[in-house]
Design a protein around this motif. Structure first.
Motif, PDB file in Angstrom:
ATOM      1  N   TRP A 137      77.640  32.936  23.378  1.00 11.09           N
ATOM      2  CA  TRP A 137      78.017  32.195  24.583  1.00 11.09           C
ATOM      3  C   TRP A 137      77.153  32.579  25.770  1.00 11.09           C
ATOM      4  O   TRP A 137      76.653  31.719  26.499  1.00 11.09           O
ATOM      5  N   ASP A 138      76.965  33.886  25.986  1.00 10.33           N
ATOM      6  CA  ASP A 138      76.186  34.351  27.133  1.00 10.33           C
ATOM      7  C   ASP A 138      74.744  33.863  27.072  1.00 10.33           C
ATOM      8  O   ASP A 138      74.180  33.430  28.085  1.00 10.33           O
ATOM      9  N   GLN A 139      74.141  33.940  25.890  1.00 11.41           N
ATOM     10  CA  GLN A 139      72.759  33.494  25.743  1.00 11.41           C
ATOM     11  C   GLN A 139      72.638  31.997  26.005  1.00 11.41           C
ATOM     12  O   GLN A 139      71.728  31.543  26.714  1.00 11.41           O
ATOM     13  N   PHE A 140      73.550  31.223  25.426  1.00  9.45           N
ATOM     14  CA  PHE A 140      73.507  29.772  25.631  1.00  9.45           C
ATOM     15  C   PHE A 140      73.731  29.430  27.095  1.00  9.45           C
ATOM     16  O   PHE A 140      73.042  28.570  27.661  1.00  9.45           O
ATOM     17  N   ARG A 141      74.668  30.097  27.714  1.00  6.77           N
ATOM     18  CA  ARG A 141      74.935  29.847  29.139  1.00  6.77           C
ATOM     19  C   ARG A 141      73.702  30.134  29.977  1.00  6.77           C
ATOM     20  O   ARG A 141      73.321  29.349  30.860  1.00  6.77           O
ATOM     21  N   ILE A 145      71.418  27.439  32.181  1.00  2.29           N
ATOM     22  CA  ILE A 145      71.137  27.610  33.606  1.00  2.29           C
ATOM     23  C   ILE A 145      69.635  27.511  33.859  1.00  2.29           C
ATOM     24  O   ILE A 145      69.190  26.863  34.813  1.00  2.29           O
ATOM     25  N   ARG A 146      68.851  28.135  32.985  1.00  2.00           N
ATOM     26  CA  ARG A 146      67.396  28.046  33.125  1.00  2.00           C
ATOM     27  C   ARG A 146      66.932  26.599  33.031  1.00  2.00           C
ATOM     28  O   ARG A 146      66.112  26.131  33.837  1.00  2.00           O
ATOM     29  N   ALA A 147      67.432  25.891  32.035  1.00  2.00           N
ATOM     30  CA  ALA A 147      67.013  24.507  31.822  1.00  2.00           C
ATOM     31  C   ALA A 147      67.419  23.622  33.000  1.00  2.00           C
ATOM     32  O   ALA A 147      66.642  22.781  33.470  1.00  2.00           O
ATOM     33  N   SER A 148      68.634  23.803  33.477  1.00  2.00           N
ATOM     34  CA  SER A 148      69.126  22.989  34.578  1.00  2.00           C
ATOM     35  C   SER A 148      68.409  23.312  35.881  1.00  2.00           C
ATOM     36  O   SER A 148      68.096  22.409  36.671  1.00  2.00           O
ATOM     37  N   SER A 149      68.133  24.592  36.113  1.00  2.00           N
ATOM     38  CA  SER A 149      67.464  24.974  37.359  1.00  2.00           C
ATOM     39  C   SER A 149      66.043  24.434  37.405  1.00  2.00           C
ATOM     40  O   SER A 149      65.532  24.113  38.482  1.00  2.00           O
ATOM     41  N   PRO A 164      72.345  24.143  19.636  1.00  2.00           N
ATOM     42  CA  PRO A 164      72.162  24.649  21.002  1.00  2.00           C
ATOM     43  C   PRO A 164      70.743  24.527  21.501  1.00  2.00           C
ATOM     44  O   PRO A 164      70.508  24.143  22.659  1.00  2.00           O
ATOM     45  N   SER A 165      69.760  24.843  20.652  1.00  2.00           N
ATOM     46  CA  SER A 165      68.358  24.777  21.081  1.00  2.00           C
ATOM     47  C   SER A 165      67.961  23.357  21.448  1.00  2.00           C
ATOM     48  O   SER A 165      67.189  23.133  22.397  1.00  2.00           O
TER      49      SER A 165
END
Length: 286
Positions: free
Chosen positions: A133-137, A141-145, A175-176
């Protein structure tokens, strides 16, 4: 608004860096959870390039702020190391770091609630990928930012995530693939003019079975189709949507686009009615 926020952050970083020594900042960074090896790597690279302690503090401060806010601070180190390797002046690197900090904080405002949805937990549990969960989150965030830094509409991005959670794509997507879809959404031709259209394309592509590697190729394929067909971005998007709705596999869709087959016809061909948009067609300027 983003520029104003970055200027405010930059002032705060400068003031705080003056109040704390570089050793105190290093201790604070470790207390925030940043690995000692990462801090040492930054110090070593800065010393090699002759970077001053004030500038080094300006590099470290945004990473500390992100770590203390539970944001993916690794983004800061990646950008700093890239800038140092390219010998970019520190006063040009620091505003970019503050923009990363600001956009990541903004992205977490809607990503955190989204990844808490039970549909996302179900997707992670059955995906077969070793992503917690933490890694995906953090990756979301990286992708959205990234999109926010490219001025992609925040409301559209947030709505796209909501639509994705309710989409059949979540049953089979990995997920990827989802992370990549959000990351490249702002790279599609015409994304700035029609962000909602770009979001629909990404969701449709995921529903059609595009994986992460195929998602990464989609912006380039659409750009190639636009150049070869001499078509506006909207026409390419419409042709792509028809191919996706037609059930073509991702590999065939990408090949068609790279060949200029916007509608799936012969190379360079266009769907009926779209050829009127070609600038070389007689009377197209009327």
């Amino acid at each position: 608004m983003m520029l104003t926020l970055c200027l405010v952050l930059l002032t705060g970083v400068s003031t705080m860096a003056q109040a704390q020594t570089i050793d105190e900042l290093a201790n604070r960074a470790q207390s925030a959870g940043i690995e000692e090896s990462r801090i040492a790597d930054l110090f070593n690279r800065a010393e090699t390039r002759g970077i001053s302690e004030d500038d080094l503090a300006g590099f470290l401060q945004p990473a500390i702020q992100m770590a203390e806010e539970n944001l993916p601070y690794e983004m800061i180190f990646e950008k700093v190391f890239e800038g140092i390797s390219k010998r970019v002046p520190a006063n040009r690197i620091q505003p970019v770091l503050l923009s990363i900090n600001s956009s990541a904080s903004e992205a977490s405002g809607f990503v955190d609630g989204w990844v808490d949805r039970p549909e996302i937990a179900g997707m992670l549990s059955r995906s077969g990928e070793r992503v917690d969960w933490d890694q995906f989150r953090n990756e979301m965030i990286r992708a959205s930012s990234k999109g926010l830094m490219q001025n992609f509409d925040r409301d559209v991005m947030e709505s796209a995530l909501g639509a994705l959670a309710d989409s059949p794509a979540l049953q089979n997507a990995r997920p990827s693939g989802i992370v990549t879809a959000i990351s490249v959404m702002s790279d599609l031709p015409g994304a700035s003019e029609d962000p909602a259209g770009s979001a629909r394309i990404m969701i449709s592509a995921l529903e059609s079975g595009f994986d992460a590697a195929e998602m990464r190729k989609l912006p380039g394929a659409m750009n190639m189709a636009q150049r070869r067909g001499q078509l506006p971005a909207q026409s390419v998007a419409e042709g792509l949507s028809r191919q996706l709705e037609g059930g073509l596999p991702a590999s065939q869709v990408l090949q068609n686009l790279f060949n200029g087959e916007v509608g799936g016809g012969p190379p360079g061909g266009t769907p009926p009615g779209l050829d009127r948009n070609r600038p070389d067609r007689p009377g197209s300027g009327n």
